[in-house]
Scaffold this motif. Structure first.
Motif, mmCIF file in Angstrom:
data_model
loop_
_atom_site.group_PDB
_atom_site.id
_atom_site.type_symbol
_atom_site.label_atom_id
_atom_site.label_comp_id
_atom_site.label_asym_id
_atom_site.label_seq_id
_atom_site.Cartn_x
_atom_site.Cartn_y
_atom_site.Cartn_z
ATOM 1 N N ALA A 55 -20.237 38.635 -32.744
ATOM 2 C CA ALA A 55 -21.386 39.837 -33.050
ATOM 3 C C ALA A 55 -21.094 40.862 -32.069
ATOM 4 O O ALA A 55 -20.782 40.642 -30.934
ATOM 5 N N ARG A 89 -24.500 43.230 -34.573
ATOM 6 C CA ARG A 89 -24.028 43.245 -35.949
ATOM 7 C C ARG A 89 -22.831 41.964 -35.915
ATOM 8 O O ARG A 89 -21.887 41.940 -35.081
ATOM 9 N N ARG A 90 -22.942 41.431 -37.119
ATOM 10 C CA ARG A 90 -22.104 40.082 -37.111
ATOM 11 C C ARG A 90 -20.489 40.865 -37.677
ATOM 12 O O ARG A 90 -20.385 41.611 -38.650
ATOM 13 N N THR A 100 -27.854 36.158 -32.037
ATOM 14 C CA THR A 100 -27.284 36.826 -33.118
ATOM 15 C C THR A 100 -26.497 35.825 -34.008
ATOM 16 O O THR A 100 -26.746 35.563 -35.112
ATOM 17 N N VAL A 101 -25.556 35.023 -33.249
ATOM 18 C CA VAL A 101 -24.920 34.083 -33.863
ATOM 19 C C VAL A 101 -25.052 32.828 -33.329
ATOM 20 O O VAL A 101 -24.979 32.647 -31.922
#
Ligand SMILES: *Cc1c(COP(=O)(O)O)cnc(C)c1O
Length: 365
Positions: A292, A296-297, A331-332
């Motif tokens: 990320a 945002r991935r 995020t991840v």
């Protein structure tokens, strides 16, 4: 200036996960498992962050217990692998380490032990089906008779066993092992009992007896097949971050990295990230593994090298050199990356190498 590749460690998240373990352990107390350098998070910092809430710690070996003492912590420390030499028994007694004795030769050491003080307090490991370590249930009465003869029985705290398949909620093995354990230990109701790694905290109705032993869940990794840590209400503790060191457009038909393993099917903006398997990032994580940037991935492309890896920036067109990439974190999830690499979060977290500095985020009240 050093490269910014860093493992950020959120000690408040760790504390929250420990509280979750306690809540799920019901009437059992939870010994915090901090072996393997606190699952790669730094044993001293992890142990200190839990020092006002954890009544006991568990580690694999005596060096790890010494690291807890070196941090100034006085709670008892369970040695899950017992002692590796007779001489260690004296240190255990003096330092309040509680070895889990699992084999006949360790009882021989008790017999040979030249004591200045008492025997250390210790546990006995019962083999209920994992078949790594432990006395067989059938032999337990003989073992107890031997301990009495040695005069060591008064120092026995209780019994420990370990589950083989607790990560798999469809496996009947955990229930079988629990029944075997209860039956084997029922003649000594005054002694304590401990089964239950992290996974056991998530099995409805699973008895945890007197002490549970949460490890991976403290660090936010999932102990259950097919679930992520956050899906189980756990907070990510480690965030592995590394800077983008260059960006460029790879033309359609060009390849990226060793073996030319990834070929651009169209012009693709890509970036190089300063982290690789020399830092403990898994080389088995292939094209498509998530990362990320700015929340945002994005995805990895090509093979992971020792010191860097490539990412596809199509979904993060504003990214530029110097920006920080999250390899895993909020995020991840580390569980996602582990599954892309064909492994488990345990291996990724404990595998982060010494080259990566740990940076402790602490917003404790
Ligand atoms: C490592 C270990 C644990 C902790 O296991 P997790 O799956 O990380 O919770 C518990 N008990 C024993 C004997 C262990 O070796």
């Amino acid at each position: 200036m050093p490269r910014q590749t860093t493992a950020y460690i959120d000690l408040e998240a760790l504390r929250n996960n420990y509280r979750t373990a306690c809540a799920r352990a019901g009437s059992a107390a939870a010994m915090a498992v901090v072996k393997a350098d606190g699952y790669g998070h730094g044993i001293a910092q992890v142990a200190l962050a839990l020092a006002d809430v954890a009544p006991k710690y568990a580690v694999a070996c005596i060096e790890e217990a010494e690291a807890i003492r070196a941090a100034g912590i006085s709670q008892p420390v369970v040695l899950l692998q017992g002692v590796h030499a007779c001489d260690d028994l004296g240190d255990c007694e003096r330092r309040h380490f509680e070895p889990v004795l699992h084999s006949e030769h360790q009882l021989d050491w008790l017999a040979r032990f030249e004591r200045s003080g008492d025997f250390p307090r210790f546990w006995l490991k019962i083999n209920t089906g994992m078949n790594r370590l432990g006395f067989r249930p059938d032999d337990l009465h003989a073992v107890m008779a031997r301990l009495e003869k040695l005069g060591a029985d008064s120092r026995l705290l209780g019994f420990v066993s370990h589950f083989a398949c607790a990560d798999d909620s469809n496996s009947p093995m955990t229930a079988t092992q629990t029944t075997t354990f209860e039956a084997a230990t029922s003649s000594w109701p005054e002694l304590m009992r401990s089964v239950g790694n992290s996974a056991a905290h998530f099995i409805p109705g699973q008895p945890l007896f007197d002490w549970s032993r949460p490890g991976i869940m403290l660090y936010g990794g999932s102990p259950i097949i097919g679930k992520t840590g956050p899906e189980l209400g756990l907070e990510p503790v480690m965030s592995l971050e590394a800077p983008l060191i260059t960006t460029r457009v790879v033309k359609a038909g060009e390849t990226v990295g060793y073996g030319g393993a990834w070929i651009a099917d169209q012009d693709t903006p890509m970036g190089m990230v300063a982290v690789g398997y020399g830092d403990g990032y898994p080389r088995h994580a292939g094209t498509g593994t998530p990362a990320a940037i700015g929340g945002r991935r994005i995805r990895l492309i090509g093979r992971v090298s020792m010191d860097m890896l490539a990412v596809d920036l199509s979904d993060a067109p504003a990214a530029r050199a110097g920006d920080s990439v999250e390899l895993w974190g909020r995020t991840v999830g580390v569980d996602e990356v582990a599954s892309c690499a064909g492994t488990i979060s345990y291996e990724l977290l404990t595998g982060i190498t010494r080259r990566v500095p740990r940076n402790y985020l602490k917003h404790l009240a």
